[in-house]
Motif scaffolding. Sequence first.
Motif, mmCIF file in Angstrom:
data_model
loop_
_atom_site.group_PDB
_atom_site.id
_atom_site.type_symbol
_atom_site.label_atom_id
_atom_site.label_comp_id
_atom_site.label_asym_id
_atom_site.label_seq_id
_atom_site.Cartn_x
_atom_site.Cartn_y
_atom_site.Cartn_z
ATOM 1 N N ARG A 170 1.029 -1.230 -0.119
ATOM 2 C CA ARG A 170 -0.021 -0.068 0.066
ATOM 3 C C ARG A 170 0.755 1.152 -0.081
ATOM 4 N NH1 ARG A 170 -5.605 0.271 1.419
ATOM 5 N NH2 ARG A 170 -6.444 -1.398 0.646
ATOM 6 N N MET B 130 -7.452 0.937 -3.390
ATOM 7 C CA MET B 130 -6.934 0.457 -2.154
ATOM 8 C C MET B 130 -7.946 1.317 -1.429
ATOM 9 S SD MET B 130 -2.947 -0.122 -2.672
ATOM 10 C CE MET B 130 -2.354 -1.821 -2.962
ATOM 11 N N SER B 162 -4.988 -4.998 4.750
ATOM 12 C CA SER B 162 -3.617 -5.241 4.320
ATOM 13 C C SER B 162 -3.227 -6.703 4.814
ATOM 14 C CB SER B 162 -2.711 -4.074 5.007
ATOM 15 O OG SER B 162 -3.230 -2.913 4.980
#
Lengths: 196, 196
Positions: A170, B130, B162
Amino acid sequence: MPKIVDHEQRRGEIALALWQVIHEHGIDGVSFRAVAEAAGVSIGRVQHYFSSKDELVVFGCRAMVSAAEQDHGPDPSLREPARARDALADFLCAPLPLTEGLRVGSSVWATYLAKSVSHPGIAAVVAEAMHGRAEATATLLAAARGTQEAREAQSTALALVSLSEGLNTRVLAGALVADEAGALIRDAVDRAVHTD
Amino acid sequence: MPKIVDHEQRRGEIALALWQVIHEHGIDGVSFRAVAEAAGVSIGRVQHYFSSKDELVVFGCRAMVSAAEQDHGPDPSLREPARARDALADFLCAPLPLTEGLRVGSSVWATYLAKSVSHPGIAAVVAEAMHGRAEATATLLAAARGTQEAREAQSTALALVSLSEGLNTRVLAGALVADEAGALIRDAVDRAVHTD
């Protein structure tokens, strides 16, 4: 034996050039010519060390794993729980792409991950590296807990290392700042040490 | 308006062919010719819909995000905690590469992730996707907890999503079986719902 050292150094320089080519043009953009140009050496020099493009690409994957292990590998002699906990947090935060060099490295690693689906040789190196990271995490976690409960540590360690890998991706994609990822990792480490 | 539907369908078919090319040859292996061949259409047909290779590649990234959202997006009307918890677990397990199609999709997504480091257009699409996944996770987590504590849910949700992304990558690389990854995700969901 200076000659052997020299050989290792030259292969290392070629690996650096290879990563730059992969970063810019992907694994399918790798050629002896492109890597030789990036390394500033002749094509013959590259071919002297690697008999095929595939051998070069897989070597680059192994070299990346070795470099990460040397840079971030945990000290296996850690026995004091508080020091092991800190070492565990540092180990899981180490790949966060805080520098341009780490960003390039993370990008190349992500490219190898993608390629592992269709390339068994790369998949083997990647999977072995992932097992090694999970094992190192379990060892440090058990030491941080001051116990020998290896089985329970393994499952929690796998979740911890996967969390850090997901957060790392990320940050790499620009969806998260590294500080926030680091805080979440350290928080998860504290919980893992004190619970279960 | 059958003509508009037709256009969307053709662009969708081109996206499928593009993903196959990226899976086999990477993003730098994409050309109008390669995509046209994979789609079984003329080069002119591809050029009719996309004015540049770059536009085609970024469209393919957006189309991948849209397809995932349509397939796995959570039902925003979920209010019953137990149903929201199940939906959250399903949402986080959905990308696990259990089929060849999902494996190819995960591999292409990983390739886009790697490319996002040096391609701002792809980075923007990836980061937005995301953020969307983290937001959907937070919404479902808050519903599963039966609370409105959005701030605390956000941080835990980010760790949960995540974790699932990191585990997904390990399954993709062959370092973990999907069942074990799924069990770790469901375990983490249960903890996240019942603690904090």
